[in-house]
Every structure is written in C-alpha cells, then in structure tokens.
Design a protein around this motif. Structure first.
Motif, PDB file in Angstrom:
ATOM      1  N   ALA A   1      -1.740   1.650 -14.013  1.00 11.02           N
ATOM      2  CA  ALA A   1      -2.531   2.684 -15.168  1.00 11.02           C
ATOM      3  C   ALA A   1      -3.577   1.116 -15.854  1.00 11.02           C
ATOM      4  O   ALA A   1      -4.012   1.479 -17.127  1.00 11.02           O
ATOM      5  CB  ALA A   1      -2.677   3.889 -15.667  1.00 11.02           C
ATOM      6  N   THR A   2      -2.366   0.526 -16.000  1.00 12.95           N
ATOM      7  CA  THR A   2      -2.324  -0.659 -17.329  1.00 12.95           C
ATOM      8  C   THR A   2      -3.124  -1.521 -17.081  1.00 12.95           C
ATOM      9  O   THR A   2      -3.178  -2.243 -16.394  1.00 12.95           O
ATOM     10  CB  THR A   2      -1.088  -0.500 -17.891  1.00 12.95           C
ATOM     11  OG1 THR A   2      -0.444   0.302 -17.727  1.00 12.95           O
ATOM     12  CG2 THR A   2      -1.364  -2.024 -18.890  1.00 12.95           C
TER      13      THR A   2
ATOM     14  N   ALA B   1       0.782  -1.546   0.253  1.00 14.16           N
ATOM     15  CA  ALA B   1      -0.074   0.105  -0.069  1.00 14.16           C
ATOM     16  C   ALA B   1       0.659   1.053  -0.018  1.00 14.16           C
ATOM     17  O   ALA B   1       0.645   2.289  -0.839  1.00 14.16           O
ATOM     18  CB  ALA B   1      -0.619   0.169   0.804  1.00 14.16           C
ATOM     19  N   VAL B   2       1.896   1.009   1.176  1.00  9.57           N
ATOM     20  CA  VAL B   2       2.682   2.336   0.953  1.00  9.57           C
ATOM     21  C   VAL B   2       3.241   2.389  -0.708  1.00  9.57           C
ATOM     22  O   VAL B   2       3.883   3.733  -0.506  1.00  9.57           O
ATOM     23  CB  VAL B   2       4.370   1.398   2.095  1.00  9.57           C
ATOM     24  CG1 VAL B   2       5.147   3.547   1.452  1.00  9.57           C
ATOM     25  CG2 VAL B   2       2.914   1.835   3.448  1.00  9.57           C
ATOM     26  N   ALA B   3       4.055   1.535  -1.161  1.00 13.35           N
ATOM     27  CA  ALA B   3       4.520   1.298  -2.271  1.00 13.35           C
ATOM     28  C   ALA B   3       3.111   2.139  -3.563  1.00 13.35           C
ATOM     29  O   ALA B   3       4.186   3.230  -4.261  1.00 13.35           O
ATOM     30  CB  ALA B   3       5.190  -0.192  -2.562  1.00 13.35           C
ATOM     31  N   VAL B   4       2.673   2.233  -3.800  1.00 14.34           N
ATOM     32  CA  VAL B   4       1.432   2.012  -3.978  1.00 14.34           C
ATOM     33  C   VAL B   4       1.080   3.907  -4.376  1.00 14.34           C
ATOM     34  O   VAL B   4       0.562   4.613  -5.042  1.00 14.34           O
ATOM     35  CB  VAL B   4      -0.127   1.599  -4.281  1.00 14.34           C
ATOM     36  CG1 VAL B   4      -0.782   2.274  -4.499  1.00 14.34           C
ATOM     37  CG2 VAL B   4       0.486   0.459  -4.939  1.00 14.34           C
ATOM     38  N   ALA B   5       0.752   4.369  -2.629  1.00 19.06           N
ATOM     39  CA  ALA B   5       0.700   5.122  -2.386  1.00 19.06           C
ATOM     40  C   ALA B   5       1.974   6.492  -2.928  1.00 19.06           C
ATOM     41  O   ALA B   5       1.460   7.315  -3.024  1.00 19.06           O
ATOM     42  CB  ALA B   5       0.560   5.908  -0.832  1.00 19.06           C
ATOM     43  N   ALA B   6       3.133   6.517  -2.470  1.00 20.30           N
ATOM     44  CA  ALA B   6       4.593   6.714  -3.338  1.00 20.30           C
ATOM     45  C   ALA B   6       4.360   6.700  -5.017  1.00 20.30           C
ATOM     46  O   ALA B   6       5.271   7.503  -5.027  1.00 20.30           O
ATOM     47  CB  ALA B   6       5.454   5.984  -2.347  1.00 20.30           C
ATOM     48  N   TRP B   7       3.491   5.807  -5.555  1.00 24.51           N
ATOM     49  CA  TRP B   7       4.287   5.790  -6.870  1.00 24.51           C
ATOM     50  C   TRP B   7       3.261   6.627  -7.510  1.00 24.51           C
ATOM     51  O   TRP B   7       2.424   7.455  -7.632  1.00 24.51           O
ATOM     52  CB  TRP B   7       3.127   4.732  -7.385  1.00 24.51           C
ATOM     53  CG  TRP B   7       3.415   4.464  -8.409  1.00 24.51           C
ATOM     54  CD1 TRP B   7       3.760   4.374  -9.651  1.00 24.51           C
ATOM     55  CD2 TRP B   7       3.262   2.599  -8.702  1.00 24.51           C
ATOM     56  NE1 TRP B   7       3.851   3.555 -10.621  1.00 24.51           N
ATOM     57  CE2 TRP B   7       4.058   2.560 -10.207  1.00 24.51           C
ATOM     58  CE3 TRP B   7       3.530   1.233  -8.223  1.00 24.51           C
ATOM     59  CZ2 TRP B   7       4.348   0.857 -11.013  1.00 24.51           C
ATOM     60  CZ3 TRP B   7       3.674  -0.299  -8.537  1.00 24.51           C
ATOM     61  CH2 TRP B   7       4.256  -0.313  -9.830  1.00 24.51           C
ATOM     62  N   PRO B   8       3.844   8.030  -8.179  1.00 17.31           N
ATOM     63  CA  PRO B   8       3.848   8.615  -9.183  1.00 17.31           C
ATOM     64  C   PRO B   8       2.370   9.041  -9.983  1.00 17.31           C
ATOM     65  O   PRO B   8       2.523   8.286 -10.857  1.00 17.31           O
ATOM     66  CB  PRO B   8       4.931  10.091  -9.999  1.00 17.31           C
ATOM     67  CG  PRO B   8       5.838   8.242  -9.529  1.00 17.31           C
ATOM     68  CD  PRO B   8       5.534   7.750  -8.954  1.00 17.31           C
TER      69      PRO B   8
ATOM     70  N   LEU C   1       2.717   0.784 -16.690  1.00 17.01           N
ATOM     71  CA  LEU C   1       4.066   0.784 -17.070  1.00 17.01           C
ATOM     72  C   LEU C   1       3.535  -0.804 -17.859  1.00 17.01           C
ATOM     73  O   LEU C   1       2.192  -0.535 -19.190  1.00 17.01           O
ATOM     74  CB  LEU C   1       3.982  -0.381 -15.598  1.00 17.01           C
ATOM     75  CG  LEU C   1       4.236  -0.281 -13.866  1.00 17.01           C
ATOM     76  CD1 LEU C   1       4.516  -1.323 -13.351  1.00 17.01           C
ATOM     77  CD2 LEU C   1       5.885   0.341 -14.704  1.00 17.01           C
ATOM     78  N   PRO C   2       4.990  -0.508 -18.774  1.00 11.31           N
ATOM     79  CA  PRO C   2       4.699  -1.857 -20.462  1.00 11.31           C
ATOM     80  C   PRO C   2       3.272  -3.091 -19.289  1.00 11.31           C
ATOM     81  O   PRO C   2       3.876  -3.618 -19.043  1.00 11.31           O
ATOM     82  CB  PRO C   2       5.278  -1.895 -20.718  1.00 11.31           C
ATOM     83  CG  PRO C   2       6.969  -1.312 -20.026  1.00 11.31           C
ATOM     84  CD  PRO C   2       5.848  -0.717 -18.266  1.00 11.31           C
ATOM     85  N   ARG C   3       2.831  -3.318 -20.992  1.00 15.24           N
ATOM     86  CA  ARG C   3       1.922  -4.351 -20.167  1.00 15.24           C
ATOM     87  C   ARG C   3       2.620  -5.286 -20.665  1.00 15.24           C
ATOM     88  O   ARG C   3       1.877  -5.985 -19.998  1.00 15.24           O
ATOM     89  CB  ARG C   3       0.564  -4.484 -21.725  1.00 15.24           C
ATOM     90  CG  ARG C   3      -0.076  -5.550 -21.674  1.00 15.24           C
ATOM     91  CD  ARG C   3      -1.258  -5.838 -23.000  1.00 15.24           C
ATOM     92  NE  ARG C   3      -1.918  -4.426 -22.423  1.00 15.24           N
ATOM     93  CZ  ARG C   3      -2.698  -4.594 -22.451  1.00 15.24           C
ATOM     94  NH1 ARG C   3      -3.828  -5.106 -21.219  1.00 15.24           N
ATOM     95  NH2 ARG C   3      -3.818  -2.918 -21.778  1.00 15.24           N
ATOM     96  N   ALA C   4       3.582  -5.621 -21.237  1.00 13.10           N
ATOM     97  CA  ALA C   4       4.431  -6.595 -21.117  1.00 13.10           C
ATOM     98  C   ALA C   4       4.977  -6.629 -19.645  1.00 13.10           C
ATOM     99  O   ALA C   4       5.681  -8.055 -19.204  1.00 13.10           O
ATOM    100  CB  ALA C   4       5.789  -6.611 -21.990  1.00 13.10           C
TER     101      ALA C   4
END
Length: 543
Positions: free
Chosen positions: A102-103, A39-46, A51-54
């Motif tokens: 977002a992917t 959760a912390v990683a996602v919250a810090a994600w700008p 990210l690439p679908r791959a």
C-alpha cells in the motif's frame, strides 16, 4: 521445489549446452516459479499491508537497478540463463513486491505513467514480434543490421504489438462466449495441437531442404595433382583444390558429410571418460588395448576433436591410447578464468594436476598436446586477474613452456599438435542458407588466432619439443573453404567434425611418425619429414 530443481538444472545445462539451456522450459521454469511464489506471497498478505517507506523505496530501487545492470552488463559471452539470470529475475520480483504494498514508492509512480503502462500491456506481443523482426531481415541481407535499421524494426515491433494486442489478445481475453470454466480445457489442447503440428511440419521441412543443400559434385583431385597443386600430401592437395573450386564459384556438393542437420552433433566419442564432469577421474584405454606402447592425448576440446583421427592411428600403429581432454580447459600450466567470468577455473586446475599425474605414472611413449591458445579469456597471475592481451599472452607462453618441459621429462616423446585455424565465419549457417556457390562461404582464419597458434609453435621450438602444423589441412593461403571434397571440416567456427578428422588420420599419422605414406613417390624437389624428437632425428614410423 520446482524453482530450486530448475535453477540447479539451469546452472548445470548452461555450462554444457548454453543454447539448449536458453530455450528449454526445464531450465527456465524457476523464473516463472519465483513469480508464482511472489504472487502467492502477495495474495497471503493481509489487506496489502503498509510497509515503511524506508523498506519499500530501497527494495524498489534495488530491483530496478538490478534489471538495469543486467541490461548493460550481461553480454553474449555471459553464460545464460544459469545463475546470471538471477539478477534480472530477482530484480523484477523486488519491483513487483514493492509495488504490491500500500506504500507507493518513486518507482511505483514512475512505472504508473500511461506510456509505460501501454508498453506493459503490449509486452507479450512485443516479445512475440521482436524475434522474427530482428532475425529474418538480418538473415535475408546476410549482414549485421545498422543502427537505423534496428530503430526502424523496433518501431515496427511496437506498431505490430499494439495492433495484435487490440485486435487479437484483448478480444479473446474479453470474449463472453469464452468466459466459461472449461475454456482452458478447450483452448489449451487446441493451441498445443497447433504448436506440435507446426513443429513437426517445420522439422520435416528442415530435414528435406537441408538434406541436400547443393547440386554440385564432390570436389576431386586432378590427375597430375602433385605438380598442379604443389604438394605431395593428398590431404593438403584436396584443401587447395577445394579452395580453388570455391574461388571459381563451383556449386555446393549435393551430399555433404556430415549432413547440415547433424553438424552440431559431430563430436568425438569419449567412451565413458567425459571429463566435463568435474568428478570423473577414470582412465579409458582405447586404440590397441593389448599394445605395450602408449600414446596420450592431452588438451581441451581442440584436443578432443582429434580423437577420431588418433583412434585409427593408435590401432594401426599398435599403441594403447588415453584421451585426457576436458572442454574449455587449456592444459597450459596457468590458471585460466571460467568462460564469461572473472572467476578462476579451479576445476580445470584440478583436472590438469590429475592428468599430469597420470602421464607421469603411465610414462607413455608419446604425448600429443593440442589446445586452443587460451589467450582470449584472461588468466590469474599471483592471485590477480590479468586480462590485458599482452600480459595474458606472456603468462600463457610461460605456462606452455612449463607444461611442455614437464611432459618431455615424463614421456618418451612429446609432440605439440598446433591448433587448427579459428575461422572468421562459421561455415554451417552459411551453407544452411543454400548459397548459389561455394564462393559465398569461403572464409579465412582470424588474424589474432593465427598469431597465437604461431606462438604455440615457437614455445615448443624453444624447449626442443617437436610440433605438427595443421593449417595446411584447413586453409590454402588466406582461403579456408567451407567444404573440402564433400566433407564439412568444421562443426562450428573452431572445432573439427568427426568425419573430417577421420579423413586426416593418415596424414596426421605420417606427421607424427606413426604411419608410413601410402605411396613412395614424392613431389619434385620436396622432402617431407616426420615430427622429430627433442634430440633430433626422425621419429620411428610403424610399418
């Protein structure tokens, strides 16, 4: 730090007490901690970076596959939680992280279906409801549930979860009156007080109801028990009398020893030499520590449960005693597998090497070997895992022969103490259900174990090592009573309680040739001999 410390503690406790590890917050905190880190990683994600679908597709699919693999491959034999819980936890975390980008992945689209979202919304209520709905009916009918019954209970779980989510969880979560900054300061102590008071009340109820589970008197021997029960051994006679009382439907004795609330704690004291610790390489002299003669007990937990019997024998007969017993580590000279895995139990091999070195250094007057057969886990032969029952049995038989030959060369006398019967049913839960009579808890020995124990004795006979059979102290014919006299002989389906082992000190000492019978009278037409040495003749008995 919390995740790492909790995971390390979980791995340690799972190997020792898996039930406690399963329910302990300390051993499960790392799972919640990893979720918090995610959760912390996602919250810090700008701005929910794309990210690439791959990258996203393999991450989501791998996470879902890990969860599916855990559902299908983790079994009741898997040590859990421990490190095995890493598979479903990391798999879940991978799915969540992939879904937070977002992917949109295929897994994201599938889990966004309305039906699956409903299940997600109900999931905590499902978690709360499923346990009592699975356990209580099974205990009530006293059998395994059928597939149809399980499906019906699953449907009932979903129905109750939907109702409580809508009528209890959602109203509390959305209530305006509770939407205050300090509501946690009020609700958390309130719920904690309810939990603590419920736990205290439940504990008091269990102590009161399980303190005296029956209303009957202890089973005793008839006056003419030698003739009536056909044996000169009072311990064997009491087992036969108890089996007969169980078949006749006698009431469970009023006061059981040990009490059922202390049954699982009835384990032998190792006095500082607990070899479950793989680094412990100390010797703890017991028995008559000033004696010149020495006895060594070697084996796994099925040797450990004989310590309460051997300790008074050693003290009375004048032997210094050493108990080299490592749980789950069969002493036979074959590499066994760590429980629930295909990994070689190298710590067991190290302990066996050290234990044999101690025996050869001590040159004891007597070595007593006792162990579970060791044929149920599989073994390692020439670097290959062997789990075929017949091949495993042959490898264990070779290892048994090799061990007994080596011990017999190092000790004045070697005796195999044949394994106690492994029961088809654990007597503890049956007695805890407050049965109307002892008949409900009468059980029998597992046939596969009876054959494996007989193979132990045949291996000893083949190398000229004496053996002491133990089955007569636990079962009469095919019947194994859950209570002998007023003592519960087993703390689970295969380990002897300390109280019952203490009762067997005299007959075991006689069978080992270390103690004399209390009475010189014998049953008509019968003569009981002590365990004999490799070269024949009765073993010397202490006065």
């Amino acid at each position: 730090v919390v995740a790492a410390a909790s995971l390390a503690w979980s791995a340690h406790r799972t190997g020792e007490t898996p039930t406690a590890a399963y329910f302990s917050s300390l051993t499960r905190a790392w799972e919640l901690a990893l979720g918090a880190l995610g959760a912390v990683a996602v919250a810090a994600w700008p701005a929910r970076r794309t990210l690439p679908r791959a990258v996203v597709e393999p991450l989501a699919l791998a996470g879902l596959a890990a969860v599916g693999w855990a559902c299908l491959r983790l079994t009741p034999a898997t040590p859990f939680p421990g490190t095995a819980a890493l598979v479903p936890v990391l798999g879940t975390l991978a799915v969540l992280l992939a879904g937070a980008t977002a992917t949109r992945s295929l897994v994201d689209r599938a889990l966004s279906l309305r039906a699956l979202q409903l299940l997600g919304g109900w999931s905590y209520s499902i978690y709360l409801w499923h346990w009592p709905l699975v356990v209580i009916p099974s205990v009530h009918v006293d059998r395994a549930l059928t597939l149809g019954e399980k499906i019906a209970l699953a449907g009932l779980t979903l129905l109750l979860a939907a109702l409580t989510t809508r009528l209890v969880e959602d109203p509390v979560r959305r209530a305006r009156g509770l939407a205050l900054p300090w509501r946690g300061l009020v609700l958390y102590p309130t719920t904690l007080a309810l939990v603590v008071s419920s736990a205290v009340a439940a504990g008091a109820y269990v102590q009161r109801t399980q303190g005296e589970v029956g209303r009957g008197a202890a089973i005793t021997l008839p006056d003419d028990w030698r003739r009536e029960l056909g044996t000169d051994d009072p311990a064997t006679a009491l087992v036969r009398a108890s089996a007969r009382a169980s078949r006749e439907g006698r009431a469970v004795p009023r006061r059981l020893s040990p009490p059922l609330t202390r049954l699982l704690d009835s384990t032998a004291d190792l006095a500082g030499c607990d070899y479950r610790d793989d680094t412990n390489r100390e010797l703890c002299p017991r028995g008559d520590q000033d004696a010149e003669r020495t006895v060594v007990l070697l084996g796994d937990s099925h040797a450990r449960h004989w310590i309460p019997a051997l300790e008074p024998i050693a003290e009375q007969a004048g032997y210094r005693a050493y108990y080299l017993a490592k749980p789950q580590c069969v002493p036979w000279l074959v590499t066994s597998l760590r429980g629930g895995t295909t990994e070689p139990f190298t710590a067991c091999d190290d302990f066996k090497r050290w234990a044999l070195e101690q025996v050869e250094r001590l040159q004891p007057d007597l070595v007593v070997v006792s162990s579970s057969p060791g044929t149920s886990r599989g073994v390692l032969v020439d670097g290959e895992v062997v789990d075929d029952p017949e091949e495993t049995a042959r490898a264990v038989r070779r290892g048994t022969t090799a061990l007994l030959e080596r011990l017999d060369a190092a000790a004045g006398r070697t005796v195999l103490l044949a394994d106690v019967p492994i029961l088809a049913d654990d007597p503890g839960p049956c007695l805890s259900s407050r049965p109307r009579s002892l008949r409900a808890c009468l059980t029998h020995e597992r046939p596969d174990h009876r054959a494996a124990a007989a193979a132990q004795v045949r291996a000893a006979d083949a190398v000229g090592v004496a053996s002491v059979r133990t089955r007569q102290w636990f079962c009469a014919g095919d019947d194994c009573p859950a209570v002998v006299g007023s003592t519960v002989p087993y703390r689970d389906g295969g380990h002897v309680t300390t109280q019952y082992a203490e009762q067997l000190a005299r007959p075991l000492g006689v069978s080992l040739g270390l103690l004399r019978r209390r009475s010189s009278r014998s049953a008509p037409g019968r003569r009981r001999c002590s365990a004999t040495g490799r070269r024949g003749g009765p073993a010397p008995a202490a006065p």
